[in-house]
Design a protein around this motif. Structure first.
Motif, PDB file in Angstrom:
ATOM      1  N   PRO A   1       0.824  -1.221   0.000  1.00 33.54           N
ATOM      2  CA  PRO A   1       0.000   0.000   0.000  1.00 33.54           C
ATOM      3  C   PRO A   1       0.856   1.268   0.000  1.00 33.54           C
ATOM      4  O   PRO A   1       1.967   1.300   0.536  1.00 33.54           O
ATOM      5  CB  PRO A   1      -0.801  -0.127   1.288  1.00 33.54           C
ATOM      6  N   SER A   2       0.323   2.299  -0.597  1.00 34.07           N
ATOM      7  CA  SER A   2       1.040   3.565  -0.740  1.00 34.07           C
ATOM      8  C   SER A   2       0.767   4.492   0.436  1.00 34.07           C
ATOM      9  O   SER A   2      -0.265   4.385   1.120  1.00 34.07           O
ATOM     10  CB  SER A   2       0.614   4.265  -2.036  1.00 34.07           C
ATOM     11  N   GLN A   3       1.690   5.421   0.629  1.00 36.64           N
ATOM     12  CA  GLN A   3       1.444   6.466   1.617  1.00 36.64           C
ATOM     13  C   GLN A   3       0.282   7.348   1.169  1.00 36.64           C
ATOM     14  O   GLN A   3      -0.454   7.879   2.001  1.00 36.64           O
ATOM     15  CB  GLN A   3       2.701   7.306   1.820  1.00 36.64           C
ATOM     16  N   ASN A   4       0.103   7.487  -0.140  1.00 35.28           N
ATOM     17  CA  ASN A   4      -1.028   8.243  -0.671  1.00 35.28           C
ATOM     18  C   ASN A   4      -2.331   7.716  -0.079  1.00 35.28           C
ATOM     19  O   ASN A   4      -3.201   8.489   0.343  1.00 35.28           O
ATOM     20  CB  ASN A   4      -1.100   8.134  -2.192  1.00 35.28           C
TER      21      ASN A   4
ATOM     22  N   GLN B   1       8.325  -5.772  11.359  1.00 38.37           N
ATOM     23  CA  GLN B   1       9.519  -4.920  11.444  1.00 38.37           C
ATOM     24  C   GLN B   1       9.806  -4.290  10.082  1.00 38.37           C
ATOM     25  O   GLN B   1      10.602  -4.787   9.287  1.00 38.37           O
ATOM     26  CB  GLN B   1      10.722  -5.745  11.913  1.00 38.37           C
ATOM     27  N   LEU B   2       9.152  -3.164   9.825  1.00 37.66           N
ATOM     28  CA  LEU B   2       9.302  -2.490   8.547  1.00 37.66           C
ATOM     29  C   LEU B   2      10.375  -1.411   8.569  1.00 37.66           C
ATOM     30  O   LEU B   2      10.587  -0.724   7.582  1.00 37.66           O
ATOM     31  CB  LEU B   2       7.960  -1.883   8.120  1.00 37.66           C
ATOM     32  N   TYR B   3      11.062  -1.282   9.675  1.00 36.15           N
ATOM     33  CA  TYR B   3      12.125  -0.288   9.769  1.00 36.15           C
ATOM     34  C   TYR B   3      13.395  -0.802   9.088  1.00 36.15           C
ATOM     35  O   TYR B   3      13.540  -1.999   8.801  1.00 36.15           O
ATOM     36  CB  TYR B   3      12.404   0.050  11.231  1.00 36.15           C
ATOM     37  N   GLU B   4      14.312   0.111   8.809  1.00 36.56           N
ATOM     38  CA  GLU B   4      15.588  -0.254   8.185  1.00 36.56           C
ATOM     39  C   GLU B   4      16.308  -1.292   9.044  1.00 36.56           C
ATOM     40  O   GLU B   4      16.523  -1.088  10.233  1.00 36.56           O
ATOM     41  CB  GLU B   4      16.469   0.987   8.025  1.00 36.56           C
ATOM     42  N   GLY B   5      16.664  -2.410   8.434  1.00 38.08           N
ATOM     43  CA  GLY B   5      17.340  -3.478   9.150  1.00 38.08           C
ATOM     44  C   GLY B   5      16.417  -4.454   9.834  1.00 38.08           C
ATOM     45  O   GLY B   5      16.876  -5.453  10.404  1.00 38.08           O
ATOM     46  N   GLY B   6      15.098  -4.204   9.795  1.00 36.62           N
ATOM     47  CA  GLY B   6      14.137  -5.127  10.394  1.00 36.62           C
ATOM     48  C   GLY B   6      13.906  -6.342   9.522  1.00 36.62           C
ATOM     49  O   GLY B   6      14.324  -6.401   8.360  1.00 36.62           O
ATOM     50  N   LEU B   7      13.199  -7.330  10.072  1.00 37.87           N
ATOM     51  CA  LEU B   7      12.952  -8.574   9.351  1.00 37.87           C
ATOM     52  C   LEU B   7      12.174  -8.356   8.053  1.00 37.87           C
ATOM     53  O   LEU B   7      12.290  -9.155   7.112  1.00 37.87           O
ATOM     54  CB  LEU B   7      12.182  -9.551  10.245  1.00 37.87           C
ATOM     55  N   ASP B   8      11.371  -7.305   8.004  1.00 44.90           N
ATOM     56  CA  ASP B   8      10.495  -7.077   6.856  1.00 44.90           C
ATOM     57  C   ASP B   8      10.808  -5.777   6.140  1.00 44.90           C
ATOM     58  O   ASP B   8      10.083  -5.381   5.224  1.00 44.90           O
ATOM     59  CB  ASP B   8       9.035  -7.032   7.332  1.00 44.90           C
TER      60      ASP B   8
ATOM     61  N   LYS C   1      -4.761   6.195  16.684  1.00 48.54           N
ATOM     62  CA  LYS C   1      -6.119   6.756  16.633  1.00 48.54           C
ATOM     63  C   LYS C   1      -6.589   7.021  15.205  1.00 48.54           C
ATOM     64  O   LYS C   1      -7.241   8.026  14.928  1.00 48.54           O
ATOM     65  CB  LYS C   1      -6.196   8.046  17.459  1.00 48.54           C
ATOM     66  N   ARG C   2      -6.278   6.123  14.326  1.00 42.42           N
ATOM     67  CA  ARG C   2      -6.710   6.268  12.931  1.00 42.42           C
ATOM     68  C   ARG C   2      -8.040   5.555  12.709  1.00 42.42           C
ATOM     69  O   ARG C   2      -8.486   4.736  13.520  1.00 42.42           O
ATOM     70  CB  ARG C   2      -5.645   5.699  11.986  1.00 42.42           C
ATOM     71  N   ASP C   3      -8.676   5.874  11.602  1.00 42.52           N
ATOM     72  CA  ASP C   3      -9.857   5.133  11.151  1.00 42.52           C
ATOM     73  C   ASP C   3      -9.554   3.645  11.286  1.00 42.52           C
ATOM     74  O   ASP C   3      -8.547   3.156  10.750  1.00 42.52           O
ATOM     75  CB  ASP C   3     -10.127   5.505   9.689  1.00 42.52           C
ATOM     76  N   PRO C   4     -10.383   2.879  12.011  1.00 39.76           N
ATOM     77  CA  PRO C   4     -10.085   1.459  12.228  1.00 39.76           C
ATOM     78  C   PRO C   4      -9.856   0.663  10.948  1.00 39.76           C
ATOM     79  O   PRO C   4      -9.190  -0.366  10.964  1.00 39.76           O
ATOM     80  CB  PRO C   4     -11.315   0.957  12.985  1.00 39.76           C
ATOM     81  N   ARG C   5     -10.391   1.133   9.836  1.00 39.57           N
ATOM     82  CA  ARG C   5     -10.229   0.401   8.585  1.00 39.57           C
ATOM     83  C   ARG C   5      -8.774   0.393   8.107  1.00 39.57           C
ATOM     84  O   ARG C   5      -8.401  -0.464   7.302  1.00 39.57           O
ATOM     85  CB  ARG C   5     -11.162   0.973   7.516  1.00 39.57           C
ATOM     86  N   LEU C   6      -7.946   1.330   8.605  1.00 36.14           N
ATOM     87  CA  LEU C   6      -6.534   1.299   8.255  1.00 36.14           C
ATOM     88  C   LEU C   6      -5.887   0.025   8.773  1.00 36.14           C
ATOM     89  O   LEU C   6      -5.227  -0.707   8.022  1.00 36.14           O
ATOM     90  CB  LEU C   6      -5.820   2.529   8.819  1.00 36.14           C
ATOM     91  N   ASN C   7      -6.080  -0.271  10.028  1.00 34.16           N
ATOM     92  CA  ASN C   7      -5.488  -1.475  10.627  1.00 34.16           C
ATOM     93  C   ASN C   7      -6.103  -2.753  10.077  1.00 34.16           C
ATOM     94  O   ASN C   7      -5.486  -3.819  10.132  1.00 34.16           O
ATOM     95  CB  ASN C   7      -5.647  -1.439  12.146  1.00 34.16           C
ATOM     96  N   LEU C   8      -7.305  -2.662   9.535  1.00 31.35           N
ATOM     97  CA  LEU C   8      -7.970  -3.831   8.971  1.00 31.35           C
ATOM     98  C   LEU C   8      -7.606  -4.046   7.502  1.00 31.35           C
ATOM     99  O   LEU C   8      -7.951  -5.073   6.919  1.00 31.35           O
ATOM    100  CB  LEU C   8      -9.487  -3.685   9.114  1.00 31.35           C
ATOM    101  N   THR C   9      -6.897  -3.090   6.925  1.00 32.31           N
ATOM    102  CA  THR C   9      -6.560  -3.125   5.501  1.00 32.31           C
ATOM    103  C   THR C   9      -5.058  -3.205   5.260  1.00 32.31           C
ATOM    104  O   THR C   9      -4.609  -3.878   4.326  1.00 32.31           O
ATOM    105  CB  THR C   9      -7.126  -1.871   4.793  1.00 32.31           C
ATOM    106  N   VAL C  10      -4.276  -2.523   6.090  1.00 28.85           N
ATOM    107  CA  VAL C  10      -2.853  -2.320   5.846  1.00 28.85           C
ATOM    108  C   VAL C  10      -2.029  -2.843   7.018  1.00 28.85           C
ATOM    109  O   VAL C  10      -2.395  -2.651   8.181  1.00 28.85           O
ATOM    110  CB  VAL C  10      -2.563  -0.815   5.633  1.00 28.85           C
ATOM    111  N   ILE C  11      -0.914  -3.500   6.707  1.00 27.16           N
ATOM    112  CA  ILE C  11       0.070  -3.882   7.721  1.00 27.16           C
ATOM    113  C   ILE C  11       1.108  -2.764   7.793  1.00 27.16           C
ATOM    114  O   ILE C  11       1.788  -2.476   6.806  1.00 27.16           O
ATOM    115  CB  ILE C  11       0.758  -5.218   7.346  1.00 27.16           C
ATOM    116  N   PHE C  12       1.212  -2.124   8.940  1.00 29.00           N
ATOM    117  CA  PHE C  12       2.176  -1.041   9.102  1.00 29.00           C
ATOM    118  C   PHE C  12       3.204  -1.413  10.164  1.00 29.00           C
ATOM    119  O   PHE C  12       3.063  -2.412  10.874  1.00 29.00           O
ATOM    120  CB  PHE C  12       1.485   0.281   9.436  1.00 29.00           C
ATOM    121  N   ASN C  13       4.228  -0.622  10.269  1.00 30.59           N
ATOM    122  CA  ASN C  13       5.343  -0.932  11.161  1.00 30.59           C
ATOM    123  C   ASN C  13       4.884  -1.138  12.599  1.00 30.59           C
ATOM    124  O   ASN C  13       4.073  -0.383  13.131  1.00 30.59           O
ATOM    125  CB  ASN C  13       6.377   0.198  11.118  1.00 30.59           C
TER     126      ASN C  13
END
Length: 570
Positions: free
Chosen positions: A333-336, A389-396, A367-379
């Motif tokens: 998913p995009s930041q857009n 682990q989406l940070y630099e050097g993380g597993l993902d 505190k985002r729209d709950p649909r964000l967490n239900l749609t996107v995997i974020f760090n």
């Protein structure tokens, strides 16, 4: 009643399934006449038409359609979907060229309709026993229903063509090998829309409201009316009523319509409301947004029509984060898109996310729209037994081969409980019509011809406030333009990754604005104290030109018949 100029389509005749070819798939021991007379063969034929419905999941060279829009980036650079993003597609090389597949489905539907009255039921008709007479009546009713299913599917295939190409050749019977191919031409956009609407209405009269569990996934009355609703929404929208993008195109009737916009918007609103008010349908918003898109969701009352697929794990392999066994993390998913999910305040208000707000920037997923967490995997979100682990050097994250370029992975549609090493699978269903889309289409059409109608906010808020989402109601007193923006936003969030975004932007004629923007992501650095620093980045510059509002007619088709006029700009 208006007579349509139905053109017998020929162009893909040699490459699509003929009557004999289809029968060969079923059996090599029967003649064409025997197949046409057979109840079992006819059942197989009607079922086979469903297989030509576009699948949705990995439809563009192994990528989701979302990756041809501003919703996501496909990690695999060699996928054909990238041609949409860099503008290198054309009439010879279109990664989403479904022309042949859709006309194959139309031909199969026509073959079925031409032969369905030949089905031999004499075995039961001539037997006076009550049981045989009941079988006879049941099979007659089934055959009539199958005809309505075929008419719905044919209309749906035409819709998929029209949204891509505008007016296309119409035909109401299967093409023969001796047709004069040089004489075939495109029907006008109006003729195509009228055909789709009239066939949807006709199909609706012969289809049931619902089916027993073993037949879920077949066309219903609600599906036919939902198709009518969607077609009329497109017919009222800007793209089909404004040919200014086409640069003085010589055949405007192929790409645009005449007539009152208000009447078109009213027709679209009325059609959506007809689905909403369909008595006995049992439709209702499902109480769990997440579960709508994972295993066995085909039976939920929000689903109006779905393409049922066999049990598989291919989607999970393609989209699990790269730090998990066999995960490729391709749809990112995009930041857009992520920025479009609203932030909830302590006063229970919803406000736009803003990178210039220090609180937002330092903790962007709080505190985002709950649909964000239900749609996107974020760090640092929890997924499959650990925090991602989406940070630099993380597993993902950055530094791992094929790691996400955007800083996100896709959660929607992926069933996280599969062990891919053990070959576990789940049932997938691609929802083509669901009730929340109809609610938003009704609100959009109503806002265009009757702004201020209280139903507009009511139905938008019903989507926002479903169980498990519970977003605050939209503000009262919005102008027509402000409400339009709210509806655009709600469709983006609610229908993300469902195949709507690029088509919505086209029909609104906003694609040049949004699909030409750079696709953005986020760079994530872990600090010594275990926190994170988030910095928005540009992942890829994108290209969208005015001619791309419609697809080019495949070059091979225009070479076969000079009367097949190419779309503007191609």
């Amino acid at each position: 009643m208006k007579k349509y100029s139905y053109i017998i389509f020929f162009i893909t005749l040699l490459s699509i399934t003929s009557c004999i070819d289809l029968e060969r798939e079923l059996s090599t021991q029967v003649t064409e006449e025997q197949a046409n007379n057979s109840y079992d063969f006819s059942l197989s034929r009607i079922n086979s038409i469903y297989t030509d419905i576009p699948e949705g999941y990995l439809e563009i060279d192994g990528a989701m359609g979302a990756s041809s829009s501003d919703e996501s980036e496909h990690t695999l650079e060699t996928s054909g979907v990238q041609k949409f993003n860099n503008g290198s597609w054309n009439s010879v090389d279109n990664p989403d060229n479904l022309w042949g597949q859709l006309y194959r489905g139309i031909r199969k539907a026509n073959l079925f309709l031409e032969n369905s009255d030949n089905i031999d039921l004499d075995q039961f008709k001539l037997d006076p026993s009550p049981s045989s007479q009941q079988v006879y009546k049941n099979r007659l009713a089934e055959i009539e229903r199958w005809k309505s299913e075929a008419r719905f599917l044919r209309a749906y295939f035409y819709f998929e063509l029209v949204k891509r190409y505008g007016g296309v050749p119409l035909f109401a019977e299967a093409a023969s090998l001796d047709v004069n191919t040089a004489e075939v031409q495109r029907n006008s956009l109006q003729e195509c829309i009228d055909f789709i609407v009239s066939e949807s209405e006709a199909a609706a009269t012969g289809l049931p409201l619902n089916y027993p569990n073993q037949d879920l996934g077949r066309a219903t009355k609600g599906a036919a009316l939902a198709l009518k609703s969607r077609m009329l929404l497109y017919a009222a929208s800007e793209l089909f009523n404004n040919d200014s993008w086409a640069g003085g195109y010589s055949k405007p009737e192929l790409i645009s319509l005449d007539g009152s916009r208000d009447e078109k918007w009213k027709a679209a609103a009325d059609a959506a409301k007809e689905v909403i008010d369909l008595s006995g349908s049992g439709y209702s918003l499902h109480n769990n947004y997440r579960s709508l898109f994972i295993t066995n969701s085909f039976s939920y009352p929000e689903v109006i029509f779905t393409r049922r697929n066999s049990s598989s794990n291919g989607f999970e392999q393609e989209n699990y984060p790269v730090g998990y066994d066999l995960g490729k993390g391709n749809t990112t998913p995009s930041q857009n898109l992520v920025d479009s999910y609203e932030v909830l305040t302590n006063e229970n208000k919803a406000i736009p996310f803003d990178w210039d707000n220090p609180q937002h920037a330092s903790n962007p997923y709080s505190k985002r729209d709950p649909r964000l967490n239900l749609t996107v995997i974020f760090n640092n979100s929890y997924y499959k037994g650990r925090n991602v682990q989406l940070y630099e050097g993380g597993l993902d994250g950055e530094g791992v081969v094929n790691a996400s370029k955007t800083g996100y992975y896709l959660k929607k549609y992926s069933y996280e409980y599969l062990n891919l090493l053990q070959g576990q699978r789940s049932v997938k269903s691609w929802h083509i019509f669901r009730l929340s889309e109809i609610f938003l289409s009704y609100a959009e059409a109503l806002n265009e011809y009757n702004p201020g109608n209280p139903d507009i906010a009511t139905y938008v808020n019903m989507v926002r406030q479903r169980a498990g989402v519970k977003m605050p109601a939209i503000p009262s007193g919005l102008s027509q333009g402000e409400m339009r923006e709210r509806i655009i936003h709600e469709r983006r969030v609610e229908l993300a990754f469902e195949g709507y975004r690029s088509w919505d932007l086209r029909r609104w004629m906003l694609a040049e604005e949004y699909l030409s923007l750079p696709l953005r992501g986020v760079d994530i650095v872990r600090t010594d104290d275990g926190g994170f620093i988030y910095t928005p980045i540009i992942v890829e510059n994108r290209v969208f030109e005015a001619r791309m509002y419609l697809y080019p007619i495949p070059l091979g088709e225009t070479l076969i018949s000079e009367k097949i006029i190419q779309n503007p700009g191609w």
